[in-house]
Design a protein around this motif. Structure first.
Motif, short mmCIF file in Angstrom:
data_model
loop_
_atom_site.label_atom_id
_atom_site.label_comp_id
_atom_site.label_asym_id
_atom_site.label_seq_id
_atom_site.Cartn_x
_atom_site.Cartn_y
_atom_site.Cartn_z
N ALA A 95 48.51 3.06 -21.26
CA ALA A 95 49.25 3.12 -20.00
C ALA A 95 48.38 2.72 -18.82
N VAL A 96 47.09 3.05 -18.89
CA VAL A 96 46.16 2.68 -17.82
C VAL A 96 45.85 1.18 -17.88
N VAL A 97 45.77 0.62 -19.08
CA VAL A 97 45.58 -0.83 -19.23
C VAL A 97 46.69 -1.57 -18.49
N GLN A 98 47.93 -1.14 -18.71
CA GLN A 98 49.05 -1.83 -18.05
C GLN A 98 49.03 -1.57 -16.54
N GLN A 99 48.63 -0.38 -16.14
CA GLN A 99 48.50 -0.10 -14.71
C GLN A 99 47.52 -1.07 -14.06
N ASN A 100 46.40 -1.33 -14.73
CA ASN A 100 45.40 -2.25 -14.18
C ASN A 100 45.95 -3.67 -14.05
N LEU A 101 46.71 -4.09 -15.06
CA LEU A 101 47.33 -5.42 -14.99
C LEU A 101 48.31 -5.50 -13.83
N LEU A 102 49.09 -4.45 -13.64
CA LEU A 102 50.05 -4.42 -12.53
C LEU A 102 49.33 -4.39 -11.19
N ASN A 103 48.27 -3.60 -11.10
CA ASN A 103 47.52 -3.51 -9.85
C ASN A 103 46.95 -4.87 -9.44
N ASN A 104 46.62 -5.69 -10.42
CA ASN A 104 46.01 -7.00 -10.16
C ASN A 104 47.03 -8.13 -10.19
N ASN A 105 48.31 -7.76 -10.15
CA ASN A 105 49.40 -8.74 -10.10
C ASN A 105 49.37 -9.68 -11.31
N LEU A 106 48.97 -9.14 -12.47
CA LEU A 106 48.92 -9.93 -13.70
C LEU A 106 50.10 -9.62 -14.62
N SER A 107 50.99 -8.76 -14.17
CA SER A 107 52.20 -8.44 -14.92
C SER A 107 53.26 -7.97 -13.93
N LYS A 108 54.51 -8.11 -14.33
CA LYS A 108 55.63 -7.67 -13.49
C LYS A 108 56.41 -6.54 -14.15
N THR A 109 55.98 -6.16 -15.37
CA THR A 109 56.69 -5.11 -16.10
C THR A 109 55.72 -4.03 -16.55
N GLY A 110 56.29 -2.85 -16.84
CA GLY A 110 55.49 -1.75 -17.35
C GLY A 110 55.71 -1.57 -18.83
N ILE A 111 55.61 -0.33 -19.28
CA ILE A 111 55.75 0.01 -20.69
C ILE A 111 56.93 0.96 -20.85
N ILE A 112 57.65 0.81 -21.94
CA ILE A 112 58.64 1.80 -22.36
C ILE A 112 58.03 2.59 -23.50
N VAL A 113 58.02 3.91 -23.39
CA VAL A 113 57.40 4.74 -24.42
C VAL A 113 58.47 5.54 -25.15
N CYS A 114 58.27 5.70 -26.44
CA CYS A 114 59.19 6.46 -27.29
C CYS A 114 58.40 7.47 -28.11
N GLU A 115 58.91 8.67 -28.21
CA GLU A 115 58.27 9.70 -29.04
C GLU A 115 59.17 10.00 -30.24
N ALA A 116 58.59 9.92 -31.44
CA ALA A 116 59.37 10.10 -32.66
C ALA A 116 59.02 11.37 -33.41
N PHE A 117 57.90 12.01 -33.06
CA PHE A 117 57.47 13.22 -33.79
C PHE A 117 57.77 14.49 -33.01
N ASP A 118 57.41 14.53 -31.75
CA ASP A 118 57.55 15.73 -30.93
C ASP A 118 58.32 15.37 -29.67
N GLU A 119 59.64 15.32 -29.77
CA GLU A 119 60.47 14.83 -28.68
C GLU A 119 60.44 15.74 -27.46
N GLU A 120 59.97 16.96 -27.63
CA GLU A 120 59.84 17.89 -26.51
C GLU A 120 58.90 17.32 -25.44
N LEU A 121 57.95 16.47 -25.87
CA LEU A 121 57.02 15.84 -24.93
C LEU A 121 57.76 15.06 -23.85
#
Length: 538
Positions: free
Chosen positions: A53-79
């Motif tokens: 998530a921080v890798v993508q934040q750095n890319l966004l901060n430096n205008n090297l991406s226009k999208t973020g990440i979608i995260v999915c939890e399959a083991f502990d959905e309470e998270l």
């Protein structure tokens, strides 16, 4: 002040307290991500929040991406409810440097958080989108199991989920396989599948798991024949090898108090019903390494501009073996096992013990490095020095041997067995000259007795094989002078645990002897460690 999108609008508060804020239009990025996703991640744990998530934040901060990440939890959905949606998918990532300096970042690169079962239809929408380039995973080694260990057939859980036909999954690899089938049916769009879990040849393990599920599903008529061709087409689907390295322990009470002193509210530790420890913040070390094989059938983000090593499979293999089999993971595991036996509750505190520090130096420098193949992009001697001199001793990183000792039986064949195999490949079939790796094996047997060096019982860390392993130790007690019934021999012969049959290579009897020394009396663990380290110096 609460961690939320609304709270971020009070930027003066965050900056005055020393927080680094996102340098991009957060809600615009989220909108772009939902409409045209490029990166889906499976596994919403702390390592994801502290690193990818921080890798993508750095890319966004430096205008090297226009999208973020979608995260999915399959083991502990309470998270998802408690650690993501409760904070508008924002995280405070706290980097604890060995100098005592703290860096605080508000990470907003996660645009959407999903639960594998209840949000499955949304997952299907995402996977069908031609824009999706990469699916990454951090689901731990256990998450890749698709077969029953006794029968070597597809697990009952997977068969039952197919019968239910409702998008309800007990197995993450099965879910990913079904999602790949949706992508296949929607146009056979290309995709990179990247395991970021911490074990050898993770991409191959992922591929084998998906193909096993797909083959069984095809035999039941659940997938059409072309699906297997799609999964095996290198131009369409890749199963990238990777190496990830960043220590991310459970949330620290000390860090929580520090954030509360800044004025943050509602950041108490969260313990889910599945015993996952999390919070609105993640605390982690400064050092980090991520290397990914450069095969991306649908293109990729400019990861190299965010510190990720992108290279060929041979280099990734060497990096992974260097780290997982020699320079970090086996040392961590050795500290975990002996730390539990000697009553430590902090990895950093263990590193102040010259005996334990000496042990991992011998395992790493003396018995590990001789068989390391240098990857070129990272120097192995420098890497191990950083681990021993800076990373493990970091007193500001609250990591415990009890956490690291989890699932040890699943780790040993890679973290130690691969090193033994490397010696064998060098035509050194007799490994009896090794001292410290067999000493660790003996220490692990001693650990499985669940009695510490003072003779007091303690709780073993979770391990899927713990019950069957404990049976080998039944009837063995402190003070025993011989091993009578052959059960220890049966354990030390198991190639699935040690990577090789230890008796075939001169190590079995040696481990038995060391084990007897370790159980000779209370206090024998420390005395035995001192003995072997002292003999080596002489």
């Amino acid at each position: 002040m609460k961690l939320s999108v609304e709270g971020l609008k009070n930027s003066d508060f965050w900056r005055e307290k020393g927080y680094n804020l996102p340098q991009y239009p957060v809600e615009e990025v989220w909108k772009n991500t939902i409409e045209r996703p490029e990166w889906l991640h499976i596994g919403a744990g702390n390592i994801f929040r502290a690193f990818p998530a921080v890798v993508q934040q750095n890319l966004l901060n430096n205008n090297l991406s226009k999208t973020g990440i979608i995260v999915c939890e399959a083991f502990d959905e309470e998270l998802i409810d408690k650690a993501y949606r409760a904070y508008d998918n924002l995280s405070v990532v706290v980097t604890l440097k060995n100098t005592g300096e703290i860096e605080k970042n508000i990470v907003a690169s996660v645009a959407e958080s999903l639960k594998a079962c209840s949000d499955y239809r949304r997952l299907v929408e995402i996977i069908r989108n031609p824009s999706l380039q990469i699916v990454t995973l951090t689901i731990t080694e256990k998450g890749y199991a698709v077969k029953d260990e006794k029968t070597d057939s597809i697990s009952v859980d997977i068969e039952e989920c197919w019968k239910a036909r409702g998008g309800v999954y007990k197995n993450t690899i099965q879910m990913i396989t079904d999602l790949c089938y949706e992508r296949y049916r929607s146009g056979q769009f290309p995709l990179a599948l990247v395991s970021m879990d911490n074990f050898s040849h993770n991409g191959t393990v992922l591929k084998e798991g998906i193909l096993s599920v797909a083959e069984r599903g095809s035999s039941l008529g659940l997938y059409d024949h072309g699906f297997l061709d799609y999964l095996n087409n290198k131009k369409l689907i890749s199963y990238n090898w990777s190496m990830i390295d960043k220590i991310t322990p459970r949330p620290s009470e000390q860090v929580r108090r520090s954030l509360e002193a800044d004025g943050l509210e509602d950041i108490n530790e969260i313990i889910t019903n599945r015993n996952t420890y999390t919070a609105a913040f993640v605390n982690t070390e400064e050092a980090e390494y991520l290397a990914i094989e450069d095969v991306f059938p649908n293109g990729r983000l400019p990861f190299e501009h965010a510190g990720i090593i992108i290279s060929n499979r041979d280099v990734i293999d060497k990096i992974e073996k260097m780290k997982v089999c020699t320079c970090l993971n086996p040392l961590h595991t050795a500290l975990a096992v002996f730390g539990c036996l000697l009553g430590y509750t902090s990895i950093a505190d263990e590193m102040t013990d010259p005996v334990l520090k000496g042990l991992i130096e011998k395992i790493g420098y003396v018995e590990g490095l001789p068989v390391v193949e240098e990857p070129g992009v990272i120097n192995s001697a420098d890497f191990i020095k950083e681990v021993i001199e800076k990373r493990f001793p970091n007193p500001f990183l609250p990591d415990t041997p009890q956490r690291i000792a989890s699932d040890t039986s699943k780790k040993i064949p890679i973290r130690f067995g691969e090193t033994l195999k490397s010696y064998i490949r060098k035509s050194e079939a007799d490994l009896s000259g090794l001292i410290y790796i067999p000493l660790f094996f003996a220490g692990w047997l001693r650990y499985l007795m669940a009695v510490d060096d003072n003779g007091e019982e303690f709780t073993l860390s979770p391990d899927p094989n713990i019950d069957c392993l404990r049976e080998y130790l039944t009837g063995i007690n402190l003070g025993d002078t011989e091993l009578k019934d052959g059960r220890i021999r049966a354990l030390l012969s198991r190639e699935d645990i040690f990577g090789i049959n230890l008796y075939d290579h001169g190590l079995g009897i040696k481990v038995e002897k060391m084990f007897l020394e370790l159980i000779s009396a209370a206090g024998a663990v420390k005395r035995t460690l001192v003995k072997y380290l002292t003999e080596a110096e002489e």
